[in-house]
Structure formats: C-alpha cells, structure tokens
Scaffold this motif. Structure first.
Motif, PDB file in Angstrom:
ATOM      1  N   ASP A   1       0.834  -1.195   0.000  1.00  0.00           N
ATOM      2  CA  ASP A   1       0.000   0.000   0.000  1.00  0.00           C
ATOM      3  C   ASP A   1       0.869   1.246   0.000  1.00  0.00           C
ATOM      4  O   ASP A   1       2.106   1.172  -0.014  1.00  0.00           O
ATOM      5  N   ALA A   2       0.232   2.398   0.033  1.00  0.00           N
ATOM      6  CA  ALA A   2       0.957   3.667  -0.071  1.00  0.00           C
ATOM      7  C   ALA A   2       1.875   3.911   1.122  1.00  0.00           C
ATOM      8  O   ALA A   2       2.811   4.715   1.035  1.00  0.00           O
ATOM      9  N   ASN A   3       1.640   3.231   2.240  1.00  0.00           N
ATOM     10  CA  ASN A   3       2.485   3.379   3.423  1.00  0.00           C
ATOM     11  C   ASN A   3       3.640   2.384   3.436  1.00  0.00           C
ATOM     12  O   ASN A   3       4.409   2.344   4.401  1.00  0.00           O
ATOM     13  N   GLY A   4       3.748   1.586   2.386  1.00  0.00           N
ATOM     14  CA  GLY A   4       4.827   0.624   2.307  1.00  0.00           C
ATOM     15  C   GLY A   4       4.537  -0.685   3.010  1.00  0.00           C
ATOM     16  O   GLY A   4       5.447  -1.513   3.172  1.00  0.00           O
ATOM     17  N   ASN A   5       3.296  -0.901   3.438  1.00  0.00           N
ATOM     18  CA  ASN A   5       2.931  -2.146   4.105  1.00  0.00           C
ATOM     19  C   ASN A   5       2.450  -3.168   3.076  1.00  0.00           C
ATOM     20  O   ASN A   5       1.720  -2.814   2.149  1.00  0.00           O
ATOM     21  N   ARG A   6       2.869  -4.416   3.271  1.00  0.00           N
ATOM     22  CA  ARG A   6       2.381  -5.452   2.356  1.00  0.00           C
ATOM     23  C   ARG A   6       0.879  -5.620   2.512  1.00  0.00           C
ATOM     24  O   ARG A   6       0.357  -5.661   3.621  1.00  0.00           O
ATOM     25  N   LYS A   7       0.186  -5.689   1.409  1.00  0.00           N
ATOM     26  CA  LYS A   7      -1.264  -5.841   1.449  1.00  0.00           C
ATOM     27  C   LYS A   7      -1.635  -7.257   1.895  1.00  0.00           C
ATOM     28  O   LYS A   7      -0.913  -8.214   1.599  1.00  0.00           O
ATOM     29  N   PRO A   8      -2.758  -7.396   2.601  1.00  0.00           N
ATOM     30  CA  PRO A   8      -3.179  -8.746   3.005  1.00  0.00           C
ATOM     31  C   PRO A   8      -3.595  -9.572   1.799  1.00  0.00           C
ATOM     32  O   PRO A   8      -4.004  -9.031   0.764  1.00  0.00           O
ATOM     33  N   LEU A   9      -3.464 -10.873   1.929  1.00  0.00           N
ATOM     34  CA  LEU A   9      -3.931 -11.759   0.870  1.00  0.00           C
ATOM     35  C   LEU A   9      -5.444 -11.649   0.733  1.00  0.00           C
ATOM     36  O   LEU A   9      -6.147 -11.299   1.669  1.00  0.00           O
TER      37      LEU A   9
END
Length: 317
Positions: A163-171
């Motif tokens: 996402d835009a915050n650099g967090n991996r998106k959930p499956l």
C-alpha cells in the motif's frame, strides 16, 4: 496492438467481483476449485476420491517454519521501488492489458489459497465454462482487470503488492482483506517481487502447467521447484520503462572471471548465460541496492558461478 492507457489510472477489480462482502476463503471453496480443475483436465475418470488426495492434511504449525515461508514468499528486500518507480512494471501491465491467460503464458503461477472467495468463484465459473466447451478467451481469464485483482490479492506467486504506506497488502483470503481496496499506483501503491517468483510453482491441482500450452499454473503453492517456464524477457518487456534494467547488464561477476552479459569472453554455453542473465534478476530481488541505486552501474561479487533458477530468456534490447 492495443493503445497504452493512462499509466496513472487506478487499477480496478473486475466488475463481477464487486458488491459482495468478502469472507476468508474456506476449505469448501478451495476443495471445489481443486475438484473443478481435476474434472477439467481428467474428466473425473479417477475412481479415487479427488478431494481426499487434492487437499493435504494440515500439519502442526512451527513458528520458525512459518517465518521462513513468509520471508521466502513475500520478502522483497525493498525492490518494489525499482519495479514500480524505475521499471514501471505494474503500469506497463495496465497499459498492455495483460490478461490472466497472458500471465500464464509468461510462466507466472497463481496460488489458489490466496484468492478471495469472490475471485475463487469467478475462477470456478470460468473453469466450468471451459469444461463445457467455451473458448478460454471468452471467460474472465481473458479480462485484464482480473490479472490486476489477482496481483492486488497477492495471488500471483512471487509478485507482492504494497500500500501507499509501504505495508504489504493482506492476501485476498485474509480476514482483514478490504473488498473495496484496489491497486492504485497513482495513490502510492507499489509492486515488488520475491524469491518465490523463480523458486516456486503450484501443485497443478486446478490448472496444470501445460494446459492450453501455457507454462503457468493455478493451484496450491509449492515452494522450492524452479519455475523453468518463467519468461523473464517478456516480463521485462511488458514494463513501462524496460530500459531501467539495462544497467544490470554492466554487472561484472568476479566468480566468472569478470564476465558480464556484455563481455562473455572465456565463458560459453548455458551456464554462463544463466549466471549473466538470471543473476542480475536475483540481485534485484535479494539486495538493498534494488530500491536505491538502479541509476548506477555497480559491480557485484557473485558467491557462485551459476544461479539455480530456470533457463534464462534472452532479453530484447
């Protein structure tokens, strides 16, 4: 040839998957998908119970094994900066209108366990249509927006959305997956690649590799086997700015006597080409250099003379 669309436009999920509440994918849906794949390929001529053989028993979970699996499957070492900002891979996929059939032709694989229930049902319907005699190109497997939904759900093995915050998106199968979320590069989302893109496949339980002469597959992820059907050259060519990869050709490998993709003196044959073409690809995945120094032409000391990945494709320049 299709005209290129606005590369900053949001990536939308395909219409048939919107509007319904998404729940974590359950064993029943996954079993149905596997059974549909078995029926599609074998015509259900096996006297054994397909569900019993297709769905493995869940072993006791070892936290260290889980940590290693997650690292292998989802750790990008920050290379999403390279693949999204420099190479512009997701933008290129949007502009080129890459469909799931195209993705399978590129040797990419889809982990059915990562799908949201809606996506799994859409795939199930497509398999039923194909089994009934429909041309795969008339199903959702020929819809570019489905490819983007698969990426956003983390279902394309080795392709990791952030996402835009650099967090991996959930499956897509995770309980906290947001049904209203889309992959939007203009909003700041990005896409990286992990070890699994070259070193994992599926168990071929739903769409096996080789179906319709496509090297990719759909099923449950199997970590470790090399993806020998991966078409690296065309994946790079599909990016919005493939020239960003060219500095990697200037890498000189100490273990190969200074050989590079441009200077192959003294090293002939597939082993040399494997090291000089695949190893730069591996460097981009496994080195922090990937997110910060793609503008430079670094020298990299390779620990070995070859990379265990699949047979490399020659990259068009």
């Amino acid at each position: 040839m299709k005209s290129r669309k606005n590369q900053n436009s949001p990536i939308r999920p395909f219409p048939s998957l919107t509007g319904a509440k998404r729940l974590p994918i359950n064993r029943a849906i996954l079993s149905t998908l596997v059974l549909s794949g078995v029926a599609l390929i074998s015509g259900c001529n096996n006297n054994n119970d397909p569900a019993a053989s297709a769905m493995p028993q869940t072993p006791a979970v070892n936290p260290q094994v889980t940590l290693g699996e997650n690292t292998f499957r989802y750790e990008t070492f920050g290379n999403q900066g390279f693949w999204t900002k420099a190479m512009q891979l997701p933008q290129g996929l949007v502009a080129a209108g890459v469909t799931p059939l195209n993705a399978l032709a590129l040797g990419l694989n889809v982990n059915a366990a990562a799908l949201s229930p809606d996506t799994a049902k859409a795939l199930l319907n497509a398999l039923a249509e194909i089994k009934a005699g429909a041309d795969p190109k008339t199903t959702v497997l020929n819809d570019p927006s489905v490819t983007l939904a698969l990426i956003n759900e983390g279902a394309v093995i080795g392709v990791v959305p952030f996402d835009a915050n650099g967090n991996r998106k959930p499956l897509g199968s995770d309980a906290n997956f947001n049904a209203n979320d889309t992959l939007s590069i203009s909003r700041g989302d990005s896409v990286g690649v992990s070890c699994a893109i070259c070193h994992a496949r599926t168990d071929n339980s739903i769409v096996p590799a080789g179906f319709a002469k496509l090297p990719g597959s759909v099923g449950l992820e199997v970590d470790g086997p090399a993806d020998n059907g991966l078409d690296f050259g065309n994946i790079v060519a599909a990016a919005g700015n493939p020239r960003a990869y060219l500095p990697m050709y200037q890498l000189a490998f100490q273990a190969l006597g200074g050989a590079s993709a441009a200077n192959q003196a003294g090293y002939a044959g597939a082993a040399m080409r494997r090291a000089c073409v695949i190893t730069p690809w591996a460097v981009l995945m496994h080195s922090p250099m990937a997110s910060t120094t793609w503008q430079k032409s670094p020298r990299f000391t390779a620990p070995t003379s070859r990379h265990p990945g699949g047979t490399p494709a020659l990259i068009p320049i």
